[in-house]
Write an enzyme that holds these catalytic residues in place. Structure first.
Site, PDB file in Angstrom:
ATOM      1  CB  SER A  45      94.795 -99.871  36.170  1.00 13.48           C
ATOM      2  OG  SER A  45      94.424-101.056  36.576  1.00 13.48           O
ATOM      3  CE1 TYR A 141      91.043-100.605  32.697  1.00 12.92           C
ATOM      4  CE2 TYR A 141      91.053-102.210  34.430  1.00 12.92           C
ATOM      5  CZ  TYR A 141      91.581-101.134  33.565  1.00 12.92           C
ATOM      6  OH  TYR A 141      92.863-100.736  34.019  1.00 12.92           O
ATOM      7  CB  SER A 142      89.421-107.926  31.136  1.00 18.61           C
ATOM      8  OG  SER A 142      90.087-108.953  31.821  1.00 18.61           O
ATOM      9  CG  ASN A 143      93.159-105.826  36.024  1.00 20.38           C
ATOM     10  OD1 ASN A 143      93.756-104.761  36.231  1.00 20.38           O
ATOM     11  ND2 ASN A 143      91.724-105.658  36.994  1.00 20.38           N
ATOM     12  N   GLY A 300      94.514 -95.366  38.397  1.00 21.04           N
ATOM     13  CA  GLY A 300      94.841 -96.791  38.985  1.00 21.04           C
ATOM     14  C   GLY A 300      94.565 -97.000  40.443  1.00 21.04           C
TER      15      GLY A 300
END
Length: 365
Positions: A45, A141-143, A300
């Site tokens: 990330s 938090y969202s990918n 990440g």
């Protein structure tokens, strides 16, 4: 290494001269690969910081606006897209469900399905779920936010995120080991990443996340050859500690972004609404106050690799920590010793970056 880390890379540049670089690894992993501090690794990330930089470069050029609704660039692809702005995607206030939580992604995450994923495909997985809150009303938090950003970048430029990273960041900064892969291929010498095999996975790890694909080795699985394309614009970039330090310096010193856009990047929202003065998330980067100083950072995690990158507000001081395994960060309670050691190592690294003594004794191995 006694707490279960296959390998660790630490790089600290306190701005006073030659950076300190350390690479240590467990004896059992040496026949596979001798770990070097200059090795490439999957950034997970941390990719989001680069994606946000690309968006803000285009904002500075007048090609995008942070107030643009997603609907403008991806018509019909995001429910309530007229109410979600690019800023909301970048700072995780969109409310979009995280696509990595969908069971369809699990075979790819575990390395069992090598299929390539596009930004639009990953976005489609995320938006088939109900949003977790109304746009702009909270933080989560969202990918999926960055899958959308990847799709927007492609639509706005007609070019892939891989090309944009290469031409707008890696080449101008001479980052020879930084790239956005679209398959499992490495371009240079790289750190090998591992996860415990199913028989050695601690009991607290959920049943569905215990069995990674890869090459068996000493109670572990070498996952280095698994395809990271499911990470996409949210997590696919490969780099090195040296390259990332150069990127952080260029970013925070204003070389990559005009002053107005850098200020927008560093405009944060609270990660925890109950702690308005606690950690804050900006546009692809977060900030926190530590015992040794205030950092700008991102971390990440992608199977085999858990990394955190730090810088001060000027980019004068930078640091990176890689641990070559990641499952422990997903279920910390199942790996208490490794999780505690990794946190202690990160804290010690931050203090070294600020040229200050570590407040507590570190037991990293």
């Amino acid at each position: 290494m006694a707490v279960g880390a296959p390998g660790v890379i630490v790089r600290v540049d306190d701005g006073s001269g030659r950076p300190i670089q350390i690479a240590e690894q467990a004896a059992w992993s040496r026949p596979d690969h001798r770990l070097h501090a200059e090795d490439e690794f999957r950034m997970g990330s941390n990719t989001k910081t680069m994606m946000a930089t690309l968006v803000l470069q285009l904002v500075g050029e007048g090609r995008l606006a942070l107030t643009d609704p997603v609907e403008k660039w991806l018509p019909g692809q995001v429910p309530h897209g007229s109410a979600i702005t690019l800023r909301m995607l970048l700072n995780h206030t969109s409310g979009l469900y995280d696509y990595t939580q969908d069971p369809e992604l699990l075979p790819s995450i575990l390395g069992k399905d090598p299929k390539p994923w596009t930004s639009e495909q990953l976005l489609a997985v995320g938006v088939r779920h109900d949003p977790v809150f109304a746009p702009g009303t909270a933080w989560a938090y969202s990918n999926t936010d960055y899958a959308a950003i990847g799709a927007v970048l492609e639509k706005a430029t007609g070019r892939s995120p891989a090309d944009l990273v290469r031409d707008r960041i890696a080449r101008p900064l001479h980052l020879q080991h930084t790239y956005y892969p679209t398959d499992s291929t490495w371009r240079g010498r790289h750190a090998h990443g591992y996860e415990p095999d199913a028989a050695h996975m601690p009991p607290g790890v959920p049943a569905e996340a215990r069995d990674y694909a890869g090459i068996p080795h000493d109670g572990h699985v070498n996952v280095s050859g698994n395809n990271p394309s499911w990470g996409g614009a949210a997590g696919a970039v490969v780099s090195t500690a040296q390259d990332w330090g150069r990127f952080s310096t260029a970013l925070m010193s204003g070389r990559l972004l005009p002053a107005a856009q850098l200020a927008q990047m560093r405009t944060t929202v609270p990660v925890d609404p109950d702690q308005p003065d606690g950690p804050g998330y900006g546009l692809g980067i977060e900030t926190a106050t530590t015992p040794c100083g205030t950092v700008w950072a991102h971390d990440g995690g992608i199977p085999g690799y858990l990394s955190t990158n730090f810088t001060d507000s000027t980019g004068h001081r930078t640091a990176s920590v890689l641990v070559s395994t990641e499952a422990f960060a997903e279920t910390p309670a199942a790996f208490p010793d490794l999780f505690k050691a990794a946190k202690a190592l990160q804290s010690a690294t931050i203090c070294a970056m600020f040229d200050k003594p570590t407040p507590t004794t570190l037991h990293a191995d």
